[in-house]
Enzyme design. Structure first.
Site, PDB file in Angstrom:
ATOM      1  CB  CYS A 200     -21.920   6.090 -24.394  1.00 21.72           C
ATOM      2  SG  CYS A 200     -21.860   7.599 -23.696  1.00 21.72           S
TER       3      CYS A 200
ATOM      4  CB  CYS B 153     -19.684   5.138 -16.634  1.00 14.16           C
ATOM      5  SG  CYS B 153     -18.369   5.599 -17.768  1.00 14.16           S
TER       6      CYS B 153
ATOM      7  CD  GLU C 200     -11.097   8.287 -23.196  1.00 17.12           C
ATOM      8  OE1 GLU C 200      -9.678   8.033 -24.079  1.00 17.12           O
ATOM      9  OE2 GLU C 200     -12.097   7.623 -23.842  1.00 17.12           O
TER      10      GLU C 200
ATOM     11  CG  ASP D 206     -18.094   5.411 -24.437  1.00 11.48           C
ATOM     12  OD1 ASP D 206     -19.741   6.420 -24.095  1.00 11.48           O
ATOM     13  OD2 ASP D 206     -17.141   6.041 -24.377  1.00 11.48           O
ATOM     14  CB  SER D 207     -17.586  10.224 -25.044  1.00 10.83           C
ATOM     15  OG  SER D 207     -17.199   9.038 -23.943  1.00 10.83           O
TER      16      SER D 207
ATOM     17  CG  HIS E 112     -14.739   5.527 -19.715  1.00 10.31           C
ATOM     18  ND1 HIS E 112     -15.773   6.007 -20.637  1.00 10.31           N
ATOM     19  CD2 HIS E 112     -13.679   6.201 -20.691  1.00 10.31           C
ATOM     20  CE1 HIS E 112     -15.476   6.462 -22.034  1.00 10.31           C
ATOM     21  NE2 HIS E 112     -14.286   6.592 -21.898  1.00 10.31           N
TER      22      HIS E 112
END
Ligand code: DGL
Length: 274
Positions: free
Chosen positions: A72, A187, A151, A8-9, A189
C-alpha cells in the site's frame, strides 16, 4: 516454504500478490486487509502511522511470517519506518510510487501520477520526484473514488465508471496533460482497474506499477525455489468485507479466512465464509 504476509487497506495488495504469483516463486502467501479502515487515503497521517504497525504487529505475532510486504503506497509512505522499528525482527518491504521507472520510460517528458489524495501530497512523493524526475513534468491526480471502484470490482460489482472517467479527465485535461505518455500507478488498487483506466484514457499510454519490483525484492529476501506460490490465510478487519470479498480470494486459492477485532487487541477469529 517462506511465508510472506501481504498487507493493504483493502484489495489493492492483490495486485502485488498477483505479481508475486506471476513471478513463479515457491512461497506461502498470507493476506491482511484493514477493510474496516479503508480508505487510508482519506485518513489523517498520524492515525495511519499509529495503526499500521500495531495491526501488522498483532497479526505477525500470530502468523509468524518470514517477510512482510506493505502493499500500500499510502501506508508505506507514512508508516514504513515506524513498522520496521516496531517489528525489528522481520524484513519489511514497502511500496512507493513508481516514479523512477516512469521517468525512465517517458519520451514526452510528461508523467501522470495517479495515487490516493494522501500519497500525491506526501513529502515522500516530492522527494522521489526531486530525485528521479526533476527534469520531467509530473501531473498529479489524487482519487479515493478509484480505490472504491477497485473494491467494488473485486466484490463482483460494476465499478463506478463516472469516477474512472473523472480521474482520467482531470489528469489528461490538466496543464501539460495532453503530453502524458506514461502513467505511474501509485496506489496498489489501481492496477486492478487497468482495463477500465486504459479504456477511459484519451489515448494509449504506458501504465507503470510497482508489482514486479516488489516481487523481485521478495525473491531477493526469501531466496525461494522456482515454482508455484501457495495461498494461505486471509484476514479482514470487518465481517462484511470478508464476506463480500471471498470470491476474489477463493479465486486466488485462499481457503482460510479470519476476522480481526478492533484496536487495540486486533484478535484473530476464524470467519466461516458461507
Ligand atoms: N492501496 C492503497 C495504496 O496503495 C490505498 C488505498 C486506500 O486509500 O486505502 O495507496
Amino acid at each position: 516454504m517462506k511465508r510472506v504476509l501481504v498487507f493493504d487497506s483493502g484489495v489493492g495488495g492483490l495486485s502485488v500478490l498477483d505479481a508475486i504469483v506471476a513471478s513463479g516463486m515457491a512461497v506461502e502467501l498470507d493476506y491482511l486487509a484493514d477493510t474496516a479502515w479503508l480508505p487510508y487515503g482519506l485518513k489523517p497521517d498520524e492515525a495511519v502511522a499509529a495503526r499500521v504497525p500495531a495491526l501488522i504487529g498483532a497479526v505477525a505475532a500470530n502468523w509468524a511470517p518470514d517477510i512482510v510486504v506493505i502493499a500500500c503506497n499510502t501506508a508505506s509512505t507514512i508508516a514504513l519506518a515506524g513498522t520496521r522499528a516496531a517489528i525489528a525482527n522481520l524484513p519489511i518491504v514497502g511500496v512507493v510510487p513508481p516514479i523512477k521507472p516512469a521517468a525512465a520510460a517517458t519520451k514526452t517528458g510528461v508523467i501522470g501520477l495517479l495515487a490516493t489524495p494522501a500519497t500525491v501530497r506526501r513529502a515522500y512523493t516530492n522527494d522521489l520526484i526531486a530525485q528521479f524526475a526533476a527534469d520531467k513534468r509530473v501531473v498529479r491526480v489524487g482519487s479515493s473514488a478509484l480505490v472504491e471502484a477497485a473494491e467494488a470490482k473485486l466484490r463482483g460489482q460494476i465499478p463506478d465508471h463516472a469516477s474512472i472517467e473523472a480521474a482520467m479527465a482531470e489528469m489528461f485535461g490538466a496543464p501539460g496533460g495532453d503530453s502524458i505518455d506514461v502513467v505511474a500507478l501509485s496506489c496498489t488498487h489501481f492496477p486492478l482497474l487497468g482495463q477500465e483506466l486504459a479504456g477511459a484514457a484519451p489515448r494509449a499510454c504506458l501504465w507503470v506499477d510497482s508489482g514486479a519490483a516488489i516481487a523481485r525484492r521478495v525473491r531477493d529476501l526469501a531466496q525461494p525455489q522456482t515454482g508455484a506460490a501457495r495461498a494461505g490465510r486471509a484476514a479482514f478487519t470487518d465481517a462484511a468485507s470478508a464476506s463480500a470479498l471471498h470470491g476474489a480470494f477463493l479465486g486466488r486459492g485462499f481457503r482460510q479466512f479470519s476476522q480481526i477485532s478492533s484496536a487495540p487487541y486486533f484478535a484473530l477469529a476464524p470467519f466461516n465464509v458461507v
